[in-house]
Design a protein around this motif. Structure first.
Motif, PDB file in Angstrom:
ATOM      1  N   ASN A  11       0.874  -1.157   0.000  1.00 59.14           N
ATOM      2  CA  ASN A  11       0.000   0.000   0.000  1.00 59.14           C
ATOM      3  C   ASN A  11       0.921   1.220   0.000  1.00 59.14           C
ATOM      4  N   GLN A  68      -6.752   2.091  -2.622  1.00 52.98           N
ATOM      5  CA  GLN A  68      -6.584   2.060  -1.162  1.00 52.98           C
ATOM      6  C   GLN A  68      -7.901   2.207  -0.412  1.00 52.98           C
ATOM      7  N   HIS A  99      -8.129  -0.557   6.280  1.00 55.71           N
ATOM      8  CA  HIS A  99      -6.766  -0.321   6.758  1.00 55.71           C
ATOM      9  C   HIS A  99      -6.847   0.396   8.105  1.00 55.71           C
ATOM     10  N   CYS A 130      -8.603  -5.561   5.740  1.00 56.15           N
ATOM     11  CA  CYS A 130      -7.557  -5.513   6.769  1.00 56.15           C
ATOM     12  C   CYS A 130      -8.208  -5.603   8.142  1.00 56.15           C
ATOM     13  N   GLU A 171      -3.121  -7.075  10.225  1.00 55.41           N
ATOM     14  CA  GLU A 171      -2.174  -5.999  10.515  1.00 55.41           C
ATOM     15  C   GLU A 171      -2.444  -5.466  11.918  1.00 55.41           C
TER      16      GLU A 171
END
Ligand code: PEP
Length: 260
Positions: A11, A68, A99, A130, A171
């Motif tokens: 990313n 993204q 994210h 994510c 993550e």
């Protein structure tokens, strides 16, 4: 030798502009052209403004491109949003949802991420969801619960047929970025195994076909150990991937660690 396809992605966040993105992608394709794409998949998520040029210079059979973020409606009164239809128009077939910076800086919720995953699947795109616990979650001993909730809400309504198109990146929030500490391999393995168990519980056998990538301060010193973990299917790399030559070396080291 580790079996199955291995995934390597990055990313680019809000760093590279149009020219830098194009140069980076051109170099990455050249350096990695010899790697057999049946055994690996490489993907890069540039900034929105760089996507048209990225699509022009990239052979997506070598490097898949993704966005993204994405608005979850096709069109409408959603100022500042980019729709799935607009991304498809550029030849973009992958999109990230959830994210940690979207969740924690922009206060997005699991329901927001679920709408993006749904919209991506409805438009033939690959959603990369994510998930990750915060340092507080970890301290309170609720990491598994938090991951389970993020997966169960984020992937709510996904059918067994659709499940293999989904990708998940684990993550941990405390591991990401300049102030992050990489997860210890044993901890990463435990969390990946827990995620895979949730996915199998949700989708049966189709759940085990969802790749789960590790992300968070992956670097040349820990990539080999992390990729070799039995429940890790790929590496999602930030800073250590933003120079094409360094990412190429990291990928090759990781492949070597898997006997490839
Ligand atoms: C990220 O932001 O998703 C990430 C993994 O970054 P880094 O590798 O730089 O910690």
């Amino acid at each position: 030798m580790k079996a199955g396809k291995l995934y390597f992605g990055s990313n680019l966040k809000m760093y590279k502009g149009v020219a830098d993105t194009a140069a980076y992608l051109t170099e990455l394709q050249r350096l990695t052209a010899d790697l057999n794409r049946e055994g690996i998949e490489l993907f890069i998520l540039p900034s929105y403004t760089a996507l048209p040029e990225a699509a022009r210079v990239t052979d997506q059979s070598l490097v898949r491109l993704g966005a993204q973020n994405m608005g979850w409606e096709e069109e409408g009164q959603f100022t500042g949003e980019i729709s799935c239809r607009m991304l498809r128009e550029l030849g973009i077939g992958m999109v990230m949802a959830g994210h940690s910076e979207r969740r924690h800086v922009f206060r997005e919720t699991d329901e927001d991420e679920q709408r993006k995953v749904r919209c991506a699947l409805d438009h033939g795109m690959i959603p990369l969801l994510c998930v990750g616990e915060t340092a507080e979650d970890k301290r309170y001993g609720i990491s598994r619960e938090v991951l389970t909730m993020q997966l169960k809400i984020g992937l709510y309504g996904v059918s067994r047929e659709e499940a293999p198109r989904v990708r998940v990146a684990y993550e941990p929030v405390w591991s990401i970025g300049v102030n992050g500490t990489p997860a210890e391999p044993a901890y990463a393995e435990t969390m990946h195994a827990a995620i895979k168990e949730v996915l199998r519980g949700m989708f049966g056998e189709a759940g085990s076909r969802i790749p789960v990538l590790y992300g968070g301060s992956v670097n040349p010193g820990n990539a080999r150990e992390l990729i070799a973990l039995p429940s890790v299917d790929g590496l999602y790399v930030g800073r250590a991937a933003w120079q094409a030559d360094k990412f190429n070396i990291l990928i090759r080291d990781a492949l070597a660690a898997c006997g490839r």
